[in-house]
Structure formats: C-alpha cells, structure tokens
Design an enzyme around this catalytic site. Structure first.
Site, mmCIF file in Angstrom:
data_model
loop_
_atom_site.group_PDB
_atom_site.id
_atom_site.type_symbol
_atom_site.label_atom_id
_atom_site.label_comp_id
_atom_site.label_asym_id
_atom_site.label_seq_id
_atom_site.Cartn_x
_atom_site.Cartn_y
_atom_site.Cartn_z
ATOM 1 N N SER A 230 0.797 -1.227 0.000
ATOM 2 C CA SER A 230 0.000 0.000 0.000
ATOM 3 C C SER A 230 0.828 1.276 0.000
ATOM 4 O O SER A 230 0.354 2.325 0.437
ATOM 5 C CB SER A 230 -0.924 0.016 1.232
ATOM 6 O OG SER A 230 -0.159 0.017 2.429
ATOM 7 N N SER B 2 2.689 -7.141 2.683
ATOM 8 C CA SER B 2 2.334 -6.065 3.598
ATOM 9 C C SER B 2 0.818 -5.915 3.700
ATOM 10 O O SER B 2 0.122 -6.827 4.167
ATOM 11 C CB SER B 2 3.020 -4.768 3.119
ATOM 12 O OG SER B 2 2.926 -3.755 4.071
ATOM 13 N N PHE B 3 0.264 -4.792 3.278
ATOM 14 C CA PHE B 3 -1.189 -4.589 3.171
ATOM 15 C C PHE B 3 -1.833 -5.741 2.405
ATOM 16 O O PHE B 3 -2.902 -6.239 2.772
ATOM 17 C CB PHE B 3 -1.402 -3.242 2.476
ATOM 18 C CG PHE B 3 -2.695 -3.051 1.748
ATOM 19 C CD1 PHE B 3 -3.800 -2.531 2.387
ATOM 20 C CD2 PHE B 3 -2.783 -3.356 0.397
ATOM 21 C CE1 PHE B 3 -4.996 -2.329 1.698
ATOM 22 C CE2 PHE B 3 -3.960 -3.153 -0.303
ATOM 23 C CZ PHE B 3 -5.085 -2.641 0.353
ATOM 24 N N ASP C 112 13.130 -4.637 8.805
ATOM 25 C CA ASP C 112 11.911 -3.973 8.326
ATOM 26 C C ASP C 112 11.493 -2.867 9.296
ATOM 27 O O ASP C 112 11.229 -3.133 10.469
ATOM 28 C CB ASP C 112 10.788 -5.010 8.188
ATOM 29 C CG ASP C 112 9.586 -4.494 7.410
ATOM 30 O OD1 ASP C 112 9.353 -3.268 7.389
ATOM 31 O OD2 ASP C 112 8.875 -5.329 6.802
ATOM 32 N N HIS D 143 11.800 -3.620 4.131
ATOM 33 C CA HIS D 143 10.424 -3.996 3.770
ATOM 34 C C HIS D 143 10.330 -4.505 2.337
ATOM 35 O O HIS D 143 9.282 -4.979 1.926
ATOM 36 C CB HIS D 143 9.507 -2.779 3.954
ATOM 37 C CG HIS D 143 8.052 -3.119 3.984
ATOM 38 N ND1 HIS D 143 7.509 -4.037 4.848
ATOM 39 C CD2 HIS D 143 7.007 -2.654 3.235
ATOM 40 C CE1 HIS D 143 6.208 -4.124 4.652
ATOM 41 N NE2 HIS D 143 5.876 -3.314 3.678
#
Length: 377
Positions: free
Chosen positions: A137, A206-207, A327, A355
């Site tokens: 995101s 992630s998202f 991260d 990340h």
C-alpha cells in the site's frame, strides 16, 4: 539482437529490446507463436513482430536465414536512441505534460477485466497452477511496481496473475468508493470470478498480506497455498515507518525519505527513482484516493486491517511467512505472531533486509517462493 526458435523450428531474429528499450526480449517466454516481453508482458507475433494487443507498436524483426548451422540476420545500422526510462526521467525533472501522456505506454498497464463494473488492471504471465500476487500500500504503488522482479521468475513454472487492487495503480477508482478490508476482499473475489479462477495460491505483500488472510478465512475453498511477506493482519503498535507511508504528503523530499524507510540497502534508491514514484503517486485522482484509504489516526487503520486471531488460527492452508529482519514499516513481530497462530506455517527471515524483500533479495526470494509453491500438495 536475439534469435528465437519457433514451435515450427523456424528461426526469427529480432532486435533484443522491447519498444520501451530498457527490457531485453531474449529474457521473454515463447508460447503459441508469440514472444512475451519479460518486463512489460506485451505479446509479440513472432513472424511479423506485431504487438498482438496493440499492433502499431511492434518489435523489430529482421530477414533471417540459416547457413551452415549459423543463424544470419540482415541488420541495418543501429541509430542511437534515448531510452524510455531516460525520457521519462527527463520529463519528470522538467515537470512537463508528457509524463501523463507517457502513462498510456507504461509497463504498469497490463490487461483489463471488468469486476462488478470496475475496470481492473492486471498482469497475467506464464502457465500452470495459478498464483495471485497482491501488492502493498505504498504511495504510487501498482502490481507491476511491486512485483516486477517476481512475475517473470515465477512465470517459468506457474501462471502468475497480479492485479492492481481497487483504488491503486491503473484500476478504476469509482467516485465515492469505500476503501476497507471487506471492500478490497470482495473486489479480489470478484476478480477471481471474472477470470474463472476457482482456486489459487495467494502471495500477499504487507497490506496485501491482510487481504490474502481475509480471503483465505472468508473463502478457504478458493485458496490452495498462502505466502505472507512483511504482512499486516494482526494488531501491533504502528511504527514510525508505516505512519510515514499511510500519512504521505506529496513532495520529492517526502518520497525520497519514504524510499529510504522501505529499503535497508539505500543504494537501491535515489532521487531519480523518487521522482518516478512521485509521478505515479500524483497522477490525477491517485493521491485523493490514497488519502481516503488511510485517514488519521493511523493506528485505527492498523487495527481495522487486523483479523480476529481465532479466524487466523482456523487457517489450514500451507503457509509461508517471509520477513526482512530490518523492516522499519511492518515489525518482524507480526510474522512471529502469525507463525504462532497458523499451525501449518513456516517462517523465513532475511537478514540485511528492510520492507522490500522481493527487491532487496529478489533471487533468493523467488527461489524460496517457487520451491514452496511447487512442493506443497
């Protein structure tokens, strides 16, 4: 120049550059008389070089013959050119209108399908068991930007499909659209239905990990295997990095600072990369949609993306968890917690990695992913 051997055992010689100029066609996949560009996923007809979905933008094919076992091609003198990347960077620096005009030829634009009336942009490459990649995101993100190094590698063994999630990239953003976990999940389910995909493996970044978890718990029969990379999906105190991501205010300085947060290896980012990402984040309507997705307070957005832990415990799919040790956006503790909750799970932590596991450790990540997806029954 590259030489392609067709299914009919004919040799085709062509300029080893996609019309975008920055991608070598020799890294592509030949299938059913077409060559698929490994970077942009355009399809070219081998005998003519025509781009099958947009014939006026073709690859250069040369007259070819085989002499004494050698392939010869009649090559005209090559003229110097400015690469598409150089041209886009120049336009971004100048702030000229041609940046938006260039979007029509962006490698981020793939195929499109209507999902409940929403035109959805996606990339579809390779053949075999279907694997759906769900992006993160970050501001200006798209499926291609997130997975550009993963798509061609996985496509060697699987059918790999990467959509732009509702509100992101080049998928339509309907006026008044509601952006939340339920809406995003419904859009993904509709996307699978539109492509006729009954059961797929999911890779969520992630998202996108939260969306993968949501789909796996709401529709477990649609999921074969699950990969969660630096995943959201359980509650955690928001990090300063994620607060910067979701609270992004467009400027070159802010984008450059954000890229430094994403990557542990800062040699991967520079002002030119930041300009390109900023241009993607500020296309008409993009920042407005992004601001609507993650309004303050950001901790509430983290909690809204978290699933009930009893639901997570119910996941019976083979699951691979991947995380970067350094991260600064999503803490490693989230993957540790998911590993505790999901019985059939394994965890791989990359050192010297932020990340961007799929970019900072692309080769190792792609190999890990292919091995896991290919070995689980």
């Amino acid at each position: 120049m590259c030489v392609v051997l067709t299914n009919d055992a004919e040799h085709v010689a062509m300029l080893d550059r996609c019309p975008h100029r920055d991608v070598a066609l020799s890294g592509g996949i030949v299938k059913e008389g077409t060559l698929v560009c490994p970077g942009h996923f355009w399809r070219f007809d081998l005998p003519t070089g025509e781009r099958t979905e947009l014939p006026d933008r073709g690859a250069t094919v040369y007259p070819t013959r085989v002499v004494d076992g050698w392939v010869e091609a009649l090559l005209p003198p090559l003229q110097p050119h400015q690469s598409m990347r150089e041209w886009l960077l120049a336009q971004a620096r100048e702030g000229g209108p041609a940046v938006s005009e260039a979007a029509a030829e962006s490698p981020e634009i793939g195929e499109s399908v209507s999902v409940d009336g929403i035109l959805t942009n996606y990339h579809d490459l390779g053949s075999g068991e279907p694997v759906v990649l769900i992006h993160g995101s970050g501001p200006g993100v798209s499926a291609w930007a997130n997975w550009r190094l993963t798509l061609p590698a996985l496509a060697e063994s699987f059918r790999v499909i990467a959509p732009d999630v509702l509100g992101f990239g080049y998928t339509e953003r309907p006026p008044g659209a509601r952006y939340d976990l339920s809406t995003w999940t419904d859009h993904l389910v509709g996307f699978l239905d539109a492509l006729g995909l009954d059961r797929v493996s999911l890779v969520g970044n992630s998202f996108g990990g939260a969306l993968a978890l949501s789909l796996a718990t709401r529709h477990p029969e649609r999921v074969e295997r699950l990969v969660l990379m630096g995943s959201v999906g359980v509650s955690f105190p928001i990090t300063a990095g994620l607060d910067k991501v979701w609270g992004f205010e467009p400027s070159l300085a802010n984008m450059r600072a954000l890229l430094d947060v994403f990557a542990h290896d800062h040699t991967l980012v520079n002002d030119d990369v930041a300009r390109l990402r900023l241009a993607a984040a500020t296309r008409p309507g993009v920042q407005e949609a992004y601001a609507a997705m993650f309004p303050a307070p950001q901790q509430a957005r983290v909690d809204a993306m978290a699933l009930d832990e009893d639901l997570v415990r119910s996941i019976g799919h083979p699951t691979l968890l991947v995380h970067g040790r350094e991260d600064r956006v999503i803490p490693l503790t989230t993957s540790l917690r998911l590993h505790e909750l999901i019985d059939d799970s394994r965890l791989h932590v990359f050192d010297r990695c932020g990340h961007w596991v799929q970019i900072e450790h692309a080769t190792a990540f792609n190999r890990l992913l292919a091995d896991f997806l290919g070995s689980c029954g």
